[in-house]
Design an enzyme around this catalytic site. Structure first.
Site, PDB file in Angstrom:
ATOM      1  N   SER A 136     -40.054 -15.920 -39.950  1.00  0.00           N
ATOM      2  CA  SER A 136     -39.034 -15.373 -38.847  1.00  0.00           C
ATOM      3  C   SER A 136     -37.599 -16.100 -38.860  1.00  0.00           C
ATOM      4  O   SER A 136     -37.622 -17.464 -39.069  1.00  0.00           O
ATOM      5  CB  SER A 136     -39.999 -15.908 -37.506  1.00  0.00           C
ATOM      6  OG  SER A 136     -39.062 -15.453 -36.709  1.00  0.00           O
ATOM      7  N   HIS A 216     -29.391  -3.627 -31.931  1.00  0.00           N
ATOM      8  CA  HIS A 216     -27.743  -3.830 -31.720  1.00  0.00           C
ATOM      9  C   HIS A 216     -27.066  -2.821 -32.864  1.00  0.00           C
ATOM     10  O   HIS A 216     -25.866  -2.607 -33.020  1.00  0.00           O
ATOM     11  CB  HIS A 216     -27.432  -4.965 -31.912  1.00  0.00           C
ATOM     12  CG  HIS A 216     -27.692  -5.858 -30.759  1.00  0.00           C
ATOM     13  ND1 HIS A 216     -26.698  -5.861 -29.594  1.00  0.00           N
ATOM     14  CD2 HIS A 216     -28.778  -6.511 -30.371  1.00  0.00           C
ATOM     15  CE1 HIS A 216     -27.573  -6.419 -28.423  1.00  0.00           C
ATOM     16  NE2 HIS A 216     -28.423  -6.899 -29.047  1.00  0.00           N
ATOM     17  N   LYS A 247     -29.074   0.241 -25.146  1.00  0.00           N
ATOM     18  CA  LYS A 247     -27.585  -0.070 -25.480  1.00  0.00           C
ATOM     19  C   LYS A 247     -26.874   1.226 -25.858  1.00  0.00           C
ATOM     20  O   LYS A 247     -26.266   1.576 -25.276  1.00  0.00           O
ATOM     21  CB  LYS A 247     -27.988  -1.294 -26.642  1.00  0.00           C
ATOM     22  CG  LYS A 247     -28.685  -2.477 -25.944  1.00  0.00           C
ATOM     23  CD  LYS A 247     -28.468  -3.547 -26.788  1.00  0.00           C
ATOM     24  CE  LYS A 247     -29.679  -4.709 -26.079  1.00  0.00           C
ATOM     25  NZ  LYS A 247     -29.529  -5.104 -24.718  1.00  0.00           N
ATOM     26  N   THR A 277     -47.138   0.859 -16.680  1.00  0.00           N
ATOM     27  CA  THR A 277     -46.797   2.337 -16.440  1.00  0.00           C
ATOM     28  C   THR A 277     -45.734   2.726 -17.400  1.00  0.00           C
ATOM     29  O   THR A 277     -44.592   1.906 -17.744  1.00  0.00           O
ATOM     30  CB  THR A 277     -46.236   2.411 -15.034  1.00  0.00           C
ATOM     31  OG1 THR A 277     -47.521   1.988 -14.101  1.00  0.00           O
ATOM     32  CG2 THR A 277     -45.667   3.676 -14.570  1.00  0.00           C
ATOM     33  N   THR A 362     -29.726 -18.374 -24.663  1.00  0.00           N
ATOM     34  CA  THR A 362     -29.534 -17.323 -25.672  1.00  0.00           C
ATOM     35  C   THR A 362     -28.725 -17.627 -26.825  1.00  0.00           C
ATOM     36  O   THR A 362     -29.244 -16.920 -27.865  1.00  0.00           O
ATOM     37  CB  THR A 362     -28.556 -16.162 -24.561  1.00  0.00           C
ATOM     38  OG1 THR A 362     -29.029 -16.205 -23.379  1.00  0.00           O
ATOM     39  CG2 THR A 362     -28.176 -15.180 -25.329  1.00  0.00           C
TER      40      THR A 362
END
Ligand SMILES: Cc1ncc(COP(=O)(O)O)c(C=O)c1O
Length: 411
Positions: A136, A216, A247, A277, A362
């Site tokens: 990763s 993105h 986006k 759902t 972030t």
């Protein structure tokens, strides 16, 4: 345990580190965008939006809105259940066929968000494939990290976009173990592309599967906005592509696209798909319409990239440090959480420019920034006003200009 003390102490700690999040209430009336209304109690004032991920304004496109409303009036608001129990409509299946076609894949599967799609797909693969070794990128999105971590699969983190490091890790892993490389095509907080061709080559060499987050890039890159994997002609070499409806398509929901057997497997085993759902049919219908429009929207793609390029030139002219890429994402580097917040607050309070501060988790601590996003609807005068405001705030706060601050660019 004193629960209340625990929560308050943690929150205080966050505030002291400058990492507490404040939300501004921004309503975006269709007719005004990129101007919007900031709501402060009873008060309302004009601001300009400079941090939306509704990259091509599809959330407000008249045909998309009409399609959504038409379906809403025909079918009602909710989907009625999970996909298994009354929550699969013709709108869901049509959207999945369309998404598969976008990525030149056999099939696709919609989730409530791209976050859930990433988290649940990776959890399922990591949990169910015995001895799976996951590789990763260190700057992968939180949803990818959560899925991998929760699965408890063996995870090797490679340095950001560093294919030599990736190869070293692949080489040193048991060659008989199954492997999965997880990465993004365009890193959302830098606007930097990954070395996709080389990663795909390594995947073949070491017999690893590939999982690519195109959140993105879909809608903005490649023929008909099919994303970077298609642009680079490696779509057939990527096993699973992840994307969002939220986006460039301007709606909500996420998905994966892959061959029939992978989709059938995830559909059958992923809890984040099975036990929740399904998205509202009206949203699925709106997303399908947005995909049709975006696939033909070369002019919008040209415009957003032109706008981003103009912003970079203007930032250069006032020596404000930013990450220099040719993507639509512009990261202005501040590298301090308190200052980052201050810049953002002054921009909106003094100049009506709305660009939220971006900080940990972030982005890594010390790499705080403003992530400026432009749309085709931002005109030259909007851009010039934003740059002028940023220049003034930069001077007001005596922030260092370019070449006098650490700039984080790895490729
Ligand atoms: C790289 C990346 N992947 C996945 C997601 C999750 O997307 P969604 O908003 O559809 O949950 C995001 C959200 O911003 C993202 O940046």
């Amino acid at each position: 345990m004193d629960y209340s003390k625990f929560f308050n102490t943690e929150l205080e700690k966050l505030k002291k580190e400058g990492l507490y999040r404040n939300f501004r209430e921004i309503d975006r009336p269709i007719k005004k965008f990129p101007k919007a209304d900031e709501i402060q109690g009873e008060e309302e004032r004009d601001v300009e939006v400079w941090c939306s991920n509704d990259y091509l304004n599809m959330s407000q496109h008249p045909e998309v809105v009409n399609e959504t409303v038409k379906t809403l009036l025909e079918i009602g608001s909710g989907s009625g259940g999970t996909r298994n129990i009354s929550g699969t409509s013709s709108y869901h299946t049509a959207l999945e066929r369309k998404l598969a076609a976008v990525h030149n894949k056999e099939n696709a599967l919609i989730f409530a968000s791209a976050y859930t799609a990433n988290q649940s797909t990776l959890w399922t693969l990591g949990k169910k494939i015995k001895n799976l070794e996951i590789f990763s990128d260190e700057l992968n999105h939180a949803s990818l990290i959560q899925g991998i971590k929760n699965s408890s699969a063996n995870c090797h983190i490679f340095q950001h976009n560093d294919v030599d490091h990736l190869e070293q890790l692949l080489r040193n892993t048991d060659q008989d173990h199954p492997k999965l490389i997880v990465f993004e095509s365009l890193y959302s907080m830098e606007g930097i592309r990954s070395p996709i061709l080389k990663i795909v080559e390594l995947a073949k060499k070491y017999n690893a599967m590939t999982y690519l987050d195109e959140v993105h890039s879909v809608g903005l890159y490649g023929d008909k906005g099919k994303g970077i994997a298609v642009e680079m002609k490696v779509d057939q070499k990527i096993d699973i592509i992840n994307g969002t409806l939220a986006k460039a398509y301007g709606q909500m929901g996420g998905y994966i696209a892959a061959n029939n057997e992978i989709i059938d497997y995830i559909r059958s085993f992923a809890p984040g798909f099975i036990f929740t759902t399904s998205i509202c049919p009206s949203i699925a219908a709106g997303a399908s319409k947005a995909i049709d429009i975006v696939s033909l929207a070369d002019q919008l793609r040209i415009k957003i990239h032109e706008n981003a390029s103009t912003i970079r030139q203007l930032l250069e002219s006032i020596a404000i440090p930013y990450i220099d890429t040719n993507s639509h994402i512009i990261s202005v580097l501040i590298n301090d959480p308190f200052l980052c917040k201050k810049v953002s607050e002054k921009l909106i309070d003094d100049h009506g420019i709305y660009a939220q501060p971006i900080f940990y988790p972030t982005v890594p601590k010390g790499l705080e920034r403003l992530r400026i996003t432009v749309t085709p609807k931002h005109r030259k005068d909007h851009i010039e006003k934003m740059i002028k405001s940023l220049d003034k705030v930069w001077s007001d706060l005596s922030l260092p200009r370019k070449n006098s601050t650490k700039i984080y660019i790895k490729n």
